[in-house]
Design a protein around this motif. Structure first.
Motif, PDB file in Angstrom:
ATOM      1  N   GLN A  66      41.853  39.445  43.896  1.00 54.89           N
ATOM      2  CA  GLN A  66      42.307  38.867  42.828  1.00 54.89           C
ATOM      3  C   GLN A  66      41.409  37.462  42.410  1.00 54.89           C
ATOM      4  O   GLN A  66      42.158  36.567  42.878  1.00 54.89           O
ATOM      5  CB  GLN A  66      43.286  39.240  41.720  1.00 54.89           C
ATOM      6  N   THR A  67      40.549  37.565  41.964  1.00 55.97           N
ATOM      7  CA  THR A  67      40.160  35.941  41.940  1.00 55.97           C
ATOM      8  C   THR A  67      40.407  35.330  40.921  1.00 55.97           C
ATOM      9  O   THR A  67      41.205  35.473  39.979  1.00 55.97           O
ATOM     10  CB  THR A  67      38.515  36.283  41.024  1.00 55.97           C
ATOM     11  N   HIS A  68      41.355  34.243  41.323  1.00 54.27           N
ATOM     12  CA  HIS A  68      42.364  32.860  40.333  1.00 54.27           C
ATOM     13  C   HIS A  68      41.330  31.286  40.881  1.00 54.27           C
ATOM     14  O   HIS A  68      40.839  30.941  41.502  1.00 54.27           O
ATOM     15  CB  HIS A  68      43.494  33.000  41.789  1.00 54.27           C
ATOM     16  N   SER A 121      41.119  34.590  31.742  1.00 56.31           N
ATOM     17  CA  SER A 121      41.524  35.691  31.628  1.00 56.31           C
ATOM     18  C   SER A 121      42.969  35.764  30.455  1.00 56.31           C
ATOM     19  O   SER A 121      43.629  34.116  30.110  1.00 56.31           O
ATOM     20  CB  SER A 121      42.662  36.372  32.758  1.00 56.31           C
ATOM     21  N   PRO A 148      44.471  33.752  36.543  1.00 56.87           N
ATOM     22  CA  PRO A 148      43.150  34.868  37.352  1.00 56.87           C
ATOM     23  C   PRO A 148      42.321  34.604  35.904  1.00 56.87           C
ATOM     24  O   PRO A 148      42.486  34.179  34.963  1.00 56.87           O
ATOM     25  CB  PRO A 148      43.499  36.728  37.251  1.00 56.87           C
ATOM     26  N   ASP A 151      37.384  39.646  33.861  1.00 58.56           N
ATOM     27  CA  ASP A 151      36.872  40.415  34.425  1.00 58.56           C
ATOM     28  C   ASP A 151      35.351  40.170  35.021  1.00 58.56           C
ATOM     29  O   ASP A 151      35.032  39.643  36.278  1.00 58.56           O
ATOM     30  CB  ASP A 151      36.444  41.565  33.781  1.00 58.56           C
ATOM     31  N   ASP A 154      34.967  37.963  37.777  1.00 60.82           N
ATOM     32  CA  ASP A 154      35.786  37.969  39.101  1.00 60.82           C
ATOM     33  C   ASP A 154      34.980  39.343  39.417  1.00 60.82           C
ATOM     34  O   ASP A 154      34.542  38.892  41.210  1.00 60.82           O
ATOM     35  CB  ASP A 154      36.980  38.721  38.557  1.00 60.82           C
ATOM     36  N   LYS A 158      32.972  38.290  43.425  1.00 63.50           N
ATOM     37  CA  LYS A 158      32.968  39.432  44.428  1.00 63.50           C
ATOM     38  C   LYS A 158      31.510  39.897  44.595  1.00 63.50           C
ATOM     39  O   LYS A 158      31.777  40.995  45.910  1.00 63.50           O
ATOM     40  CB  LYS A 158      33.891  40.272  43.645  1.00 63.50           C
ATOM     41  N   LYS A 191      40.505  33.762  46.355  1.00 64.72           N
ATOM     42  CA  LYS A 191      40.901  35.536  46.162  1.00 64.72           C
ATOM     43  C   LYS A 191      41.648  35.120  47.329  1.00 64.72           C
ATOM     44  O   LYS A 191      41.695  36.149  48.060  1.00 64.72           O
ATOM     45  CB  LYS A 191      39.339  35.811  46.772  1.00 64.72           C
ATOM     46  N   ASN A 194      46.241  41.095  45.780  1.00 62.58           N
ATOM     47  CA  ASN A 194      46.179  41.290  44.347  1.00 62.58           C
ATOM     48  C   ASN A 194      47.181  41.956  43.696  1.00 62.58           C
ATOM     49  O   ASN A 194      47.926  42.758  43.524  1.00 62.58           O
ATOM     50  CB  ASN A 194      45.101  41.900  43.259  1.00 62.58           C
ATOM     51  N   GLU A 207      41.027  41.994  34.655  1.00 60.13           N
ATOM     52  CA  GLU A 207      42.043  42.228  36.104  1.00 60.13           C
ATOM     53  C   GLU A 207      43.592  41.858  35.086  1.00 60.13           C
ATOM     54  O   GLU A 207      43.858  41.281  36.426  1.00 60.13           O
ATOM     55  CB  GLU A 207      41.361  40.666  35.684  1.00 60.13           C
TER      56      GLU A 207
END
Length: 433
Positions: A66-68, A121, A148, A151, A154, A158, A191, A194, A207
């Motif tokens: 998960q992208t943070h 998010s 996060p 979406d 994210d 990715k 990343k 998750n 997300e």
């Protein structure tokens, strides 16, 4: 008079040895042909399994990361006064702090400020709220948060959103991509694994969506199924195999148990909907009702497996115990049942693994509701792993595509683990006669 010595000789008849040799060659060819057909069938099955797992992994592995975004948030007393807690402008505080990390961005423009806020998010403001409510002394200070991103960003990080796609066909505009690249260059983007996929319940934001509610719901349902089906199934099998008289009634019961094991699962769902919910008034979407339904499905499997395990115990065990003066009940419960327990446990675990993957009966009793928290008891509304997969697969959000595949991988992992436990128990405790 005809001279028969010069007559042409007829075809020579094959000897018995030659006939047997030819027959053996034909049998070997048929055997080799059968072996190659079997190997081909197994190869095709493994190929299909590899394609299935590969397709799931290729689309689902992204959901395990998960992208943070890490940022310093100034808890502005004007936006978040202590006397208004837990209310406050937490989203405005986050947007203002994020805007300071983007040089040249005019946060006074309402549309721009909303676009910058969209990087984070929706759950970021609630995380900040919880921290401030638990420690009001943070008001007026700066706190470091790792939250996060939404979406679209994210998916951008990715590589699921192609940057070369025309802007009108992208969810992320060119200037928003430039903002994200600036944050990445400053080291604010990460990343990690998750953990939220297992620690969060369902959410309408991809997300933030996780499997915690489904995992807890499946646990309660399987626990209810085991508590009901295991003792009843074993008791019924012991009576039918060891104590019941062999007559037409017992034959009728045995035939119907075998038939119940082949009944489609949706029929049990309709039965549960009519009886458990319609007549008894039990709550919809409750794991307890789901467990009762799965118990009805699993019980015939446990009965059949238990009877097979009891039959596998040699008659000499029974005869020796009876010869030493043991009663029929002592023979069954002190000698036969312990020896049959490995096979009983194997059949039970396989039956529970089958119940874990059932979807149709759980859908009919309402375990596909949108539940944002994990059930604290078997009577609370909940989902299960199969129905959670159904919900995410039916969602129009693109972010749920990878989460659907990830949830299927988690379900397959549980099924493989349960079958591995069954194989281990059988090999460890099984006795050869």
């Amino acid at each position: 008079m005809t001279d028969i010595t010069n007559a042409p000789a007829g075809p020579r008849k094959a000897t018995s040895t030659e006939l047997v040799a030819a027959s053996l060659k034909r049998r070997r060819r048929k055997q080799m042909r059968l072996q190659w057909i079997g190997l081909g069938a197994i190869s095709i099955a493994f190929l299909m399994l590899f394609i299935l797992v590969a397709s799931l992994v290729s689309t689902g592995w992204q959901a395990f990361t998960q992208t943070h975004l890490t940022l310093e948030v100034y808890v502005d007393p004007e936006e978040i006064p202590e006397e208004r807690l837990p209310r406050g402008g937490f989203d405005d505080a986050l947007a203002a702090s994020l805007g300071q990390m983007l040089p040249g961005v005019d946060m006074s423009d309402r549309a721009t400020a909303r676009a910058v806020e969209g990087i984070l998010s929706n759950g970021a403001q609630f995380e900040l709220r919880d921290r401030v409510v638990s420690d009001p002394s943070l008001i007026g200070q700066s706190v470091t948060m790792t939250v996060p991103v939404s979406d679209p960003y994210d998916q951008l990080n990715k590589g699921l959103i192609e940057r070369a796609t025309p802007e009108v066909n992208r969810r992320v505009k060119d200037n928003e991509i430039a903002w994200f690249d600036t944050l990445a260059e400053n080291g604010a983007i990460s990343k990690p694994f998750n953990f939220g996929l297992f620690a969060n319940a369902d959410s309408r934001f991809p997300e933030l969506a996780g499997l915690k509610g489904a995992l807890v719901g499946s646990f309660w349902a399987l626990l209810t199924c085991f508590v009901i089906s295991f003792p009843l199934g074993i008791g019924a099998a012991i009576y039918l195999e060891e104590f019941a008289p062999k007559n037409k009634l017992s034959d009728f019961i045995e035939v119907n148990i075998n038939n119940l094991a082949a009944v489609p699962s949706v029929v049990f769902g309709l039965l549960a909907l009519a009886v458990f919910i319609g007549w008894f008034g039990l709550p919809r979407s409750a794991p307890f009702v789901g467990g009762l339904t799965l118990a009805l499905m699993t019980m015939p499997t446990i009965i059949i497996a238990t009877r097979a395990a009891l039959k596998a115990v040699p008659p000499s065990i029974r005869e020796a115990a009876l010869g030493l003066g043991a009663s029929k009940q002592q023979v069954v419960f002190q000698h036969v049942l312990p020896l049959a327990m490995p096979g009983i446990l194997t059949g039970t675990i396989i039956g529970l693994a089958q119940a874990l993957g059932e979807t149709a009966p759980l859908l009919l009793i309402g375990m596909n509701a949108f539940i944002t928290s994990a059930a604290s008891s078997p009577f609370d509304s909940s989902t299960a792993l199969p129905t959670q997969i159904f919900i995410w697969a039916d969602s129009p959000e693109r972010g749920f595509v990878s989460r659907t595949s990830a949830a299927i991988l988690v379900l397959l992992g549980f099924l493989v683990m349960m079958n591995a436990v069954a194989i281990y128990l059988r090999q460890k405790f099984e006795r050869k006669w």
